[in-house]
Design a protein around this motif. Structure first.
Motif, short mmCIF file in Angstrom:
data_model
loop_
_atom_site.label_atom_id
_atom_site.label_comp_id
_atom_site.label_asym_id
_atom_site.label_seq_id
_atom_site.Cartn_x
_atom_site.Cartn_y
_atom_site.Cartn_z
N ASN A 278 -6.00 6.82 -11.24
CA ASN A 278 -5.26 6.57 -9.78
C ASN A 278 -5.22 5.16 -9.57
O ASN A 278 -6.08 4.44 -9.63
CB ASN A 278 -6.33 7.25 -8.81
CG ASN A 278 -5.89 7.35 -7.32
OD1 ASN A 278 -5.07 6.55 -7.21
ND2 ASN A 278 -6.04 8.41 -6.85
N GLY A 279 -4.04 4.61 -9.32
CA GLY A 279 -3.42 3.31 -9.05
C GLY A 279 -4.12 2.92 -7.65
O GLY A 279 -4.79 1.53 -7.82
N ILE A 280 -4.24 3.68 -6.75
CA ILE A 280 -4.41 3.48 -5.47
C ILE A 280 -6.23 3.34 -5.57
O ILE A 280 -6.66 2.21 -4.80
CB ILE A 280 -4.26 4.41 -4.41
CG1 ILE A 280 -2.84 4.40 -4.26
CG2 ILE A 280 -5.10 4.29 -3.03
CD1 ILE A 280 -2.32 5.67 -3.16
N GLN A 281 -6.90 3.88 -6.37
CA GLN A 281 -8.18 3.84 -6.67
C GLN A 281 -8.56 2.75 -7.09
O GLN A 281 -9.68 1.95 -6.68
CB GLN A 281 -8.98 4.95 -7.17
CG GLN A 281 -10.26 5.06 -7.44
CD GLN A 281 -10.87 6.15 -8.15
OE1 GLN A 281 -10.42 7.19 -8.15
NE2 GLN A 281 -12.19 5.84 -8.68
N LEU A 282 -7.83 2.15 -8.22
CA LEU A 282 -8.17 0.91 -8.70
C LEU A 282 -7.87 -0.32 -7.92
O LEU A 282 -8.72 -1.34 -7.53
CB LEU A 282 -7.39 0.93 -9.94
CG LEU A 282 -7.37 -0.57 -10.76
CD1 LEU A 282 -8.48 -0.88 -11.38
CD2 LEU A 282 -6.34 -0.69 -11.86
N MET A 283 -6.74 -0.12 -6.91
CA MET A 283 -6.40 -1.19 -6.16
C MET A 283 -7.60 -1.29 -5.12
O MET A 283 -8.08 -2.46 -4.70
CB MET A 283 -5.23 -0.71 -5.36
CG MET A 283 -4.78 -1.68 -4.26
SD MET A 283 -3.66 -1.07 -3.03
CE MET A 283 -4.84 -0.25 -2.10
N ILE B 57 -2.00 -7.57 -3.41
CA ILE B 57 -1.71 -6.76 -4.54
C ILE B 57 -0.28 -6.40 -4.16
O ILE B 57 -0.19 -5.68 -3.33
CB ILE B 57 -2.70 -5.82 -4.69
CG1 ILE B 57 -3.98 -6.11 -5.01
CG2 ILE B 57 -2.30 -4.56 -5.49
CD1 ILE B 57 -5.13 -5.05 -5.06
N ILE B 58 0.74 -6.47 -5.18
CA ILE B 58 1.80 -5.82 -5.14
C ILE B 58 1.93 -4.59 -6.05
O ILE B 58 1.49 -4.58 -7.12
CB ILE B 58 3.06 -6.96 -5.52
CG1 ILE B 58 2.99 -7.95 -4.48
CG2 ILE B 58 4.49 -6.08 -5.67
CD1 ILE B 58 4.14 -9.24 -5.22
N GLU C 160 6.29 7.16 -0.78
CA GLU C 160 5.26 7.64 0.12
C GLU C 160 3.83 7.09 -0.16
O GLU C 160 3.06 6.75 0.70
CB GLU C 160 5.26 9.15 0.24
CG GLU C 160 6.50 9.71 1.12
CD GLU C 160 6.35 10.90 1.54
OE1 GLU C 160 5.39 11.72 1.25
OE2 GLU C 160 7.39 11.59 1.94
N SER C 161 3.67 7.27 -1.53
CA SER C 161 2.29 6.78 -2.09
C SER C 161 2.06 5.17 -2.08
O SER C 161 0.97 4.73 -1.65
CB SER C 161 2.00 7.13 -3.59
OG SER C 161 1.96 8.62 -3.66
N ALA C 162 3.34 4.48 -2.24
CA ALA C 162 3.07 3.10 -2.10
C ALA C 162 2.87 2.70 -0.76
O ALA C 162 2.29 1.75 -0.20
CB ALA C 162 4.48 2.63 -2.51
N VAL C 163 3.58 3.38 0.43
CA VAL C 163 3.17 2.97 1.79
C VAL C 163 1.95 3.47 2.25
O VAL C 163 1.24 2.58 2.95
CB VAL C 163 4.25 3.82 2.66
CG1 VAL C 163 3.84 3.87 3.99
CG2 VAL C 163 5.65 3.48 2.41
N SER D 244 -0.87 0.67 3.79
CA SER D 244 -2.05 0.95 4.74
C SER D 244 -3.32 0.79 4.31
O SER D 244 -4.05 0.56 5.26
CB SER D 244 -1.62 2.49 5.02
OG SER D 244 -2.18 3.28 4.18
N LYS D 245 -3.66 0.78 2.95
CA LYS D 245 -4.96 0.73 2.69
C LYS D 245 -5.43 -1.02 2.41
O LYS D 245 -6.25 -1.25 1.66
CB LYS D 245 -5.34 1.48 1.48
CG LYS D 245 -5.54 3.00 1.84
CD LYS D 245 -5.86 3.78 0.81
CE LYS D 245 -6.13 5.39 1.44
NZ LYS D 245 -6.63 6.21 0.46
N GLY D 246 -4.02 -1.89 2.24
CA GLY D 246 -4.40 -3.26 2.07
C GLY D 246 -3.69 -3.88 1.11
O GLY D 246 -3.46 -4.97 0.94
N ALA D 247 -2.51 -3.06 0.46
CA ALA D 247 -1.73 -3.74 -0.48
C ALA D 247 -0.73 -4.85 0.15
O ALA D 247 -0.44 -4.41 1.41
CB ALA D 247 -0.93 -2.77 -1.11
N TYR D 248 -0.32 -5.64 -0.43
CA TYR D 248 0.51 -6.82 0.29
C TYR D 248 1.93 -6.07 0.44
O TYR D 248 2.43 -6.41 1.66
CB TYR D 248 0.48 -8.00 -0.51
CG TYR D 248 1.76 -8.97 0.08
CD1 TYR D 248 1.41 -9.78 1.15
CD2 TYR D 248 2.75 -9.04 -0.40
CE1 TYR D 248 2.37 -10.47 1.70
CE2 TYR D 248 3.86 -10.08 0.13
CZ TYR D 248 3.65 -10.43 1.12
OH TYR D 248 4.83 -11.39 1.48
N SER D 249 2.67 -5.50 -0.67
CA SER D 249 3.76 -4.91 -0.34
C SER D 249 3.98 -3.99 -1.71
O SER D 249 3.25 -3.89 -2.60
CB SER D 249 4.87 -5.91 -0.46
OG SER D 249 6.08 -5.42 -0.17
#
Length: 456
Positions: free
Chosen positions: A61-66, A78-79, A88-91, A95-100
């Protein structure tokens, strides 16, 4: 600035090779990782400036690693790399802190601009954190220079005050360090991450001070083409320092009272009140109690700001700190001027001890700066610091009247120190009635409250 280190995480080796080649061509140092294990190993050994992370890693899970990466380094930008179908997952990641995020297949120029902006944001964030750290260190009570017992008692009091959110009033002559104490309170409080906004109420014309404090709305007056925030709005979540509050008009005092009572302001020309979340620290070089008695200052406002008073002694009452402060200032100025450290001669130290310092610490700092600049040797002499009139001792005696008044003044001050401002006790010790003691206190404009908070 190029040569920044970038970590690219993607389970597709072809994409890793393409991104690595493109970014190296732009001058970046690039490290690649195919999964979270390789990514964590790289992060543990290298301080990266940016991470580019594929949202969908094989069986991971990329979001979990992020979130794990951000937990270790919250300011690391983090881009997210994502396919069109998973925007939608990128958005969600943002919302959890990724830059873009950027979608595959990506445009080289778009990726380059995104990286440049993310790195600039990280640089600014680091600079702000470094500045905040420097300020916190500068105003840490452990780093404040004093060996004077009275000042040490004051700092113990200030440490307790900092842990609360109460309104504070600071009293002291000009140049005694009222703003430094206010900043120390702010930087050691729960509001330290908020802004510290200061203004000198005596330096701004009465007609402009209300606008400075509360701001105005568009059209409030002829030249008000745009709305403007005031100090209280700009200090949201932080501290407002009102120096020389005794110089405010009766009208403005009413409005300041409302701020302290209701925690709200009304901009000039506005019809709605705006809630504010600020701590107020006020300061004065005059006796506000006396100003209340004379009808110059509102009594209700006085009690609102006089919740926790701090009385700063003039430099002439803490002469044991003069060598410490002088050496500190001299060292700082030598560093700034890239000069070797200087040394004060015994005659200079003696002259500094005898001098009255009417401008207090500010005057000492200015004189040391002047001496550091003008000194042509590795020492600072009395002539480097003081003018001829200040260096030459008086060749005549004081008049009987002057000598008597000086004795009276010092006698009453010592009396109040020992009695801790208790007039009944002071009058018994002096074998004089209370009226005589009060008469001397009034004659020499002595603030009784100051002596109620110090040890003899």
């Amino acid at each position: 600035m190029l040569n920044e280190k970038i970590l690219v995480i993607d389970d597709d080796t072809n994409i890793l090779e393409v991104i690595q080649m493109r970014l190296r061509a732009l001058g970046y140092h690039v490290t690649t990782a195919k999964d979270s294990k390789e990514a964590k190993k790289a992060l543990s050994t290298t301080a990266f400036n940016l991470v580019i992370l594929d949202l969908r890693l094989a069986e991971e899970n990329g979001i979990q690693l992020m979130e794990e990466i951000m937990g270790c380094n919250p300011i690391l930008p983090i881009i997210i790399l994502t396919a069109h179908g998973s925007i939608e997952s990128a958005v969600e990641a943002m919302s959890k802190g990724a830059y873009s995020y950027i979608t595959k297949p990506f445009n080289n120029e778009e990726l380059s601009i995104l990286i440049k902006n993310a790195l600039e944001k990280q640089r600014l964030t680091r600079e702000i954190e470094q500045l905040r750290s420097k300020l916190n260190e500068q105003y840490n009570f452990k780093n404040i220079i004093t060996q004077n017992k009275k000042m040490q008692e004051i700092f113990e009091r200030v440490i307790k005050i900092s842990q609360t959110d109460c309104t504070v009033s600071i009293y002291g002559e000009s140049g005694t360090g009222k703003e430094m104490i206010a900043r120390a309170i702010h930087h050691n409080s729960n509001r330290s991450k908020g802004p510290f906004v200061a203004t000198n109420c005596g330096a701004i014309p009465e007609g402009l001070l209300e606008n400075e404090l509360f701001g105005h709305i568009r059209g409030a007056y002829t030249d008000a083409h745009e709305s403007k925030d005031g100090l209280f709005t700009r200090a949201e979540g932080g501290t407002v320092f009102l120096d020389e509050i005794s110089n405010t008009s009766a009208t403005l005092q009413v409005k300041l009272l409302r701020v302290l009572q209701e925690r709200e302001i009304k901009p000039v020309g506005g019809s709605k009140n705006i809630k504010v979340n600020v701590r107020v620290v006020a300061a004065s070089n005059t006796d506000l109690q006396k100003a209340v008695q004379e009808g110059i200052f509102r009594e209700d406002l006085f009690y609102r700001i006089h919740v926790v008073p701090i009385y700063l002694p003039p430099l002439r009452e803490r002469k044991d700190d003069i060598p410490l402060l002088a050496n500190y200032f001299m060292t700082e100025f030598c560093k700034a001027l890239k000069k070797d450290a200087l040394e004060f001669t015994p005659a200079t130290l003696q002259r500094m001890a005898l001098y009255d310092w009417p401008g207090n610490i500010r005057e000492l700092k200015n004189k040391v700066e002047h001496a550091t600049i003008m000194s042509n040797k590795n020492i600072i002499t009395p002539e480097d610091m003081f003018s001829n009139a200040e260096v030459t001792p008086k060749s005549t005696f004081n008049s009987f009247k002057d000598a008597k008044e000086r004795f009276e003044h010092e006698y009453v001050e010592n009396l109040l120190k020992i009695s801790k401002g208790n007039i009944s006790k002071a009058s018994k010790m002096a074998n004089r009635n209370r009226a005589e003691i009060y008469k001397l206190i009034k004659k020499y404009n002595i603030n009784i409250e100051h002596y109620k908070h110090i040890s003899p």
